[in-house]
Design a protein around this motif. Structure first.
Motif, PDB file in Angstrom:
ATOM      1  N   ILE A   1      26.812  70.869  22.646  1.00 28.76           N
ATOM      2  CA  ILE A   1      26.908  72.247  22.407  1.00 28.76           C
ATOM      3  C   ILE A   1      28.305  72.703  23.054  1.00 28.76           C
ATOM      4  O   ILE A   1      28.711  72.093  24.094  1.00 28.76           O
ATOM      5  CB  ILE A   1      25.865  73.018  23.351  1.00 28.76           C
ATOM      6  CG1 ILE A   1      25.893  74.735  23.000  1.00 28.76           C
ATOM      7  CG2 ILE A   1      25.793  72.936  24.906  1.00 28.76           C
ATOM      8  CD1 ILE A   1      24.943  74.929  21.859  1.00 28.76           C
ATOM      9  N   GLU A   2      28.905  73.541  22.503  1.00 30.35           N
ATOM     10  CA  GLU A   2      30.353  74.194  23.008  1.00 30.35           C
ATOM     11  C   GLU A   2      30.080  75.259  23.757  1.00 30.35           C
ATOM     12  O   GLU A   2      29.373  76.278  23.083  1.00 30.35           O
ATOM     13  CB  GLU A   2      31.252  74.561  21.892  1.00 30.35           C
ATOM     14  CG  GLU A   2      32.032  73.322  21.218  1.00 30.35           C
ATOM     15  CD  GLU A   2      32.890  72.298  22.204  1.00 30.35           C
ATOM     16  OE1 GLU A   2      33.935  73.101  22.596  1.00 30.35           O
ATOM     17  OE2 GLU A   2      32.575  71.387  22.711  1.00 30.35           O
ATOM     18  N   THR A   3      30.112  75.390  25.033  1.00 24.64           N
ATOM     19  CA  THR A   3      29.541  76.550  25.859  1.00 24.64           C
ATOM     20  C   THR A   3      30.929  77.304  25.961  1.00 24.64           C
ATOM     21  O   THR A   3      32.025  76.822  26.258  1.00 24.64           O
ATOM     22  CB  THR A   3      28.849  76.150  27.121  1.00 24.64           C
ATOM     23  OG1 THR A   3      28.862  77.212  28.075  1.00 24.64           O
ATOM     24  CG2 THR A   3      29.546  74.717  27.751  1.00 24.64           C
ATOM     25  N   CYS A   4      30.869  78.483  25.652  1.00 29.09           N
ATOM     26  CA  CYS A   4      32.141  79.420  25.469  1.00 29.09           C
ATOM     27  C   CYS A   4      32.173  80.823  26.224  1.00 29.09           C
ATOM     28  O   CYS A   4      30.801  81.512  26.296  1.00 29.09           O
ATOM     29  CB  CYS A   4      32.272  79.957  23.937  1.00 29.09           C
ATOM     30  SG  CYS A   4      32.000  78.366  22.841  1.00 29.09           S
TER      31      CYS A   4
ATOM     32  N   GLY B   1      29.171  70.969  26.967  1.00 22.40           N
ATOM     33  CA  GLY B   1      28.110  71.150  27.747  1.00 22.40           C
ATOM     34  C   GLY B   1      28.228  69.971  28.840  1.00 22.40           C
ATOM     35  O   GLY B   1      27.777  70.066  29.840  1.00 22.40           O
TER      36      GLY B   1
ATOM     37  N   GLY C   1      28.702  82.574  24.627  1.00 24.17           N
ATOM     38  CA  GLY C   1      27.694  82.216  23.656  1.00 24.17           C
ATOM     39  C   GLY C   1      27.929  80.599  23.641  1.00 24.17           C
ATOM     40  O   GLY C   1      28.785  79.821  24.343  1.00 24.17           O
ATOM     41  N   GLY C   2      27.032  80.078  22.569  1.00 21.80           N
ATOM     42  CA  GLY C   2      27.222  78.660  22.459  1.00 21.80           C
ATOM     43  C   GLY C   2      27.196  78.281  21.031  1.00 21.80           C
ATOM     44  O   GLY C   2      26.814  79.046  20.240  1.00 21.80           O
TER      45      GLY C   2
END
Ligand SMILES: Cc1cc2nc3c(=O)[nH]c(=O)nc-3n(C[C@H](O)[C@H](O)[C@H](O)COP(=O)(O)OP(=O)(O)OC[C@H]3O[C@@H](n4cnc5c(N)ncnc54)[C@H](O)[C@@H]3O)c2cc1C
Ligand code: SF4
Ligand code: SF4
Lengths: 58, 397
Positions: free
Chosen positions: B177-180, B227, B259-260
């Motif tokens: 997951i790219e946590t943004c 993540g 967002g993710g």
């Protein structure tokens, strides 16, 4: 137990996508624990803001 | 909302809107529900999209375009800037959208095609009969209603709970997951026609910082990190604040966006009996860039076409819906997802030293045709010392 800091949460849903239990549910602008949470802490890592914390059960 | 439709769409993002519009155009009765009170708000996106890709679906309209982009700049960890120019063609030519308006426009188009739309309405569980998804129980303002449908399209974005309720495991691994976090900033010096990507393990571990212009002196300044790299004190928010302090200390923040976005492989199977999964919910965002607007629109449209055929045949079983799954996998999008996943797996392991070398090497290339594929082919031709490292990827090409 999972603690949601509502003042920090930006209701983005990132945590919902990584929860292995499917325990989190985003209801428009608030996040709630709806299912069986195993206190694994994965969601707390994924949160971009730091709104989640697994607190010790005392 | 009527109690029954041919097609029920869960989620009013680009994936759901395209599904609803396409199905309504094909003469199906369509209901679309969106749990938020407003379409497209709050934004969870950097809003960049390739020009060719967008124009597959609609003519660009200044009403929902914030900026036109004609080049991309990549900033290596050592600060070296490489420009990918328009002469190279390809994906970096595009738009930065205004997704509040864009998403709403897409849903309005679905409504104009005949779809019923209901906002502030959340699917709370699927209706499953004889193992077949046959609709959804929805809730609006405390009122619970059952909406039955021949086929349900789950277009519920990164959360992807609906398919999970139907028995599909949609969990994104923490490392994928790219946590943004992103700020919409104003009063900053930017190149208004370039998207800029900053790489480096200090800047954004297993991710990147982006600056996407939104108009004069205004841009989306954001970051995504893996993540598994995010922890207390080094969350995306911490990295972004550091970046902003050193790059745009006098900028003003007028919006927070978070967002993710998943960078994992797509779901193993994107159909079930009576169910089709599209867009972010199916995990079809790009593993390198995190881009998923086009991917959602593409899969949404295809899902509606396949659903219409299946309904006409009177068979909505998983095998009858499989042309959707097989269709997107066999498409250009499907092969790009597969290739880019493997390339991403290679890139996330690179040290800053190697990243520097890569960017310097790429900048020396004569790229008549810019694409990830061409870059890698050229790199191997140009800098044989990189061959070993790129071998893993080369075999894919
Ligand atoms: C920070 C960030 C930056 C990004 N930048 C880019 C970019 O520059 N370019 C790009 O192409 N992509 C980008 N993406 C990805 C892009 O935003 C998504 O891929 C795209 O929005 C996916 O569209 P979708 O229709 O699948 O899902 P979404 O747009 O997420 O729509 C899903 C909708 O379903 C609704 N929903 C969820 N559950 C329910 C329910 N139970 N009942 C009813 N409704 C429900 C949600 O409220 C939501 O509105 C970015 C993502 C993030 C997080
Ligand atoms: S990831 Fe964090 S900010 Fe986003 S919904 Fe979850 S707790 Fe809230
Ligand atoms: S602690 Fe684990 S099980 Fe509990 S909500 Fe977070 S991710 Fe889900």
């Amino acid at each position: 137990m999972l603690v949601i800091r509502r003042d920090v949460c930006g209701y983005c849903g990132c945590c919902v996508s990584v929860c292995p239990q499917g325990a989190l549910e985003l209801i428009d602008a608030y996040l709630s624990v709806e299912g069986e949470c195993s206190s694994c802490g994965v969601c707390a890592r994924a949160c971009p803001l730091g709104a989640l914390e697994v607190a010790d059960e005392a | 909302m009527k109690p029954e439709y041919d097609l029920l769409v869960i989620g009013g993002g680009p994936g759901g809107a395209l599904a609803a519009r396409t199905a309504a155009e094909q003469g199906l009765s369509v209901g679309l529900i969106e749990k938020r009170p407003a379409i497209g708000v709050p934004v969870r996106c950097a809003e960049g999209v390739g020009r060719d890709l967008l124009e597959e679906f609609m003519d660009p309209d200044p009403a929902w375009i914030s900026a036109e982009i004609d080049r991309a700049v990549i900033v290596a960890p050592d600060g070296y800037r490489m420009s990918l120019e328009p002469s190279m063609g390809g994906n970096e030519v595009g738009y930065v959208l205004d997704r509040k308006r864009f998403d709403r426009e897409l849903v309005i188009q679905a409504a104009e095609a005949g779809a019923d739309i209901q906002v502030k309405t959340r699917a709370i569980s699927p209706i499953i009969e004889n193992g077949t998804v046959s609709g959804a129980r929805v809730e609006q303002n405390g009122l619970v209603q059952d909406i039955r449908a021949r086929v349900v399209i789950a277009a519920d974005g990164v959360e992807s709970k609906f398919s999970r309720w139907c028995g599909v495991d949609t969990t994104v691994p923490l490392g994928e997951i790219e946590t943004c976090v992103q700020y919409l900033m104003t009063g900053i010096d930017i190149d208004e026609a370039a998207t800029v990507f900053y790489l480096g393990n200090d800047v954004a571990p297993e991710g990147y910082v982006w600056v996407f212009p939104k108009g004069p002196r205004t841009a989306n300044v954001g970051i995504g990190i893996s993540g598994r790299k995010s922890r207390e004190g080094s969350r995306p928010l911490d990295y972004l604040n550091r970046f902003v302090r050193s790059n745009f200390p006098n900028g003003r923040i007028v919006e927070w966006i978070m967002g993710g976005v998943s960078i994992c492989p797509p779901l193993e199977k994107t159909v079930a009996d009576g169910l089709i999964i599209v867009g972010d919910a199916a995990r079809v965002s790009d593993p390198i860039t995190g881009g998923g607007i086009y991917n959602a629109m593409y899969t949404g449209r295809l899902a509606a076409q396949v659903a219409a055929d299946a309904i006409a045949k009177g068979d909505v079983s998983a095998p009858s819906l499989m042309p959707y799954d097989a269709g997107w996998r066999a498409s250009k999008l499907g092969s790009a997802l597969q290739r880019n996943y493997r390339i991403k797996e290679y890139f996330v392991k690179l040290s800053d030293d190697k990243l520097n070398r890569l960017v310097h090497s790429i900048s020396r290339l004569d790229l008549s045709q810019f694409s990830t594929l061409e870059i890698i082919k050229e790199l191997i031709r140009h800098d044989p010392s990189l061959l070993l490292e790129l071998k893993a990827i080369r075999d894919l090409l």
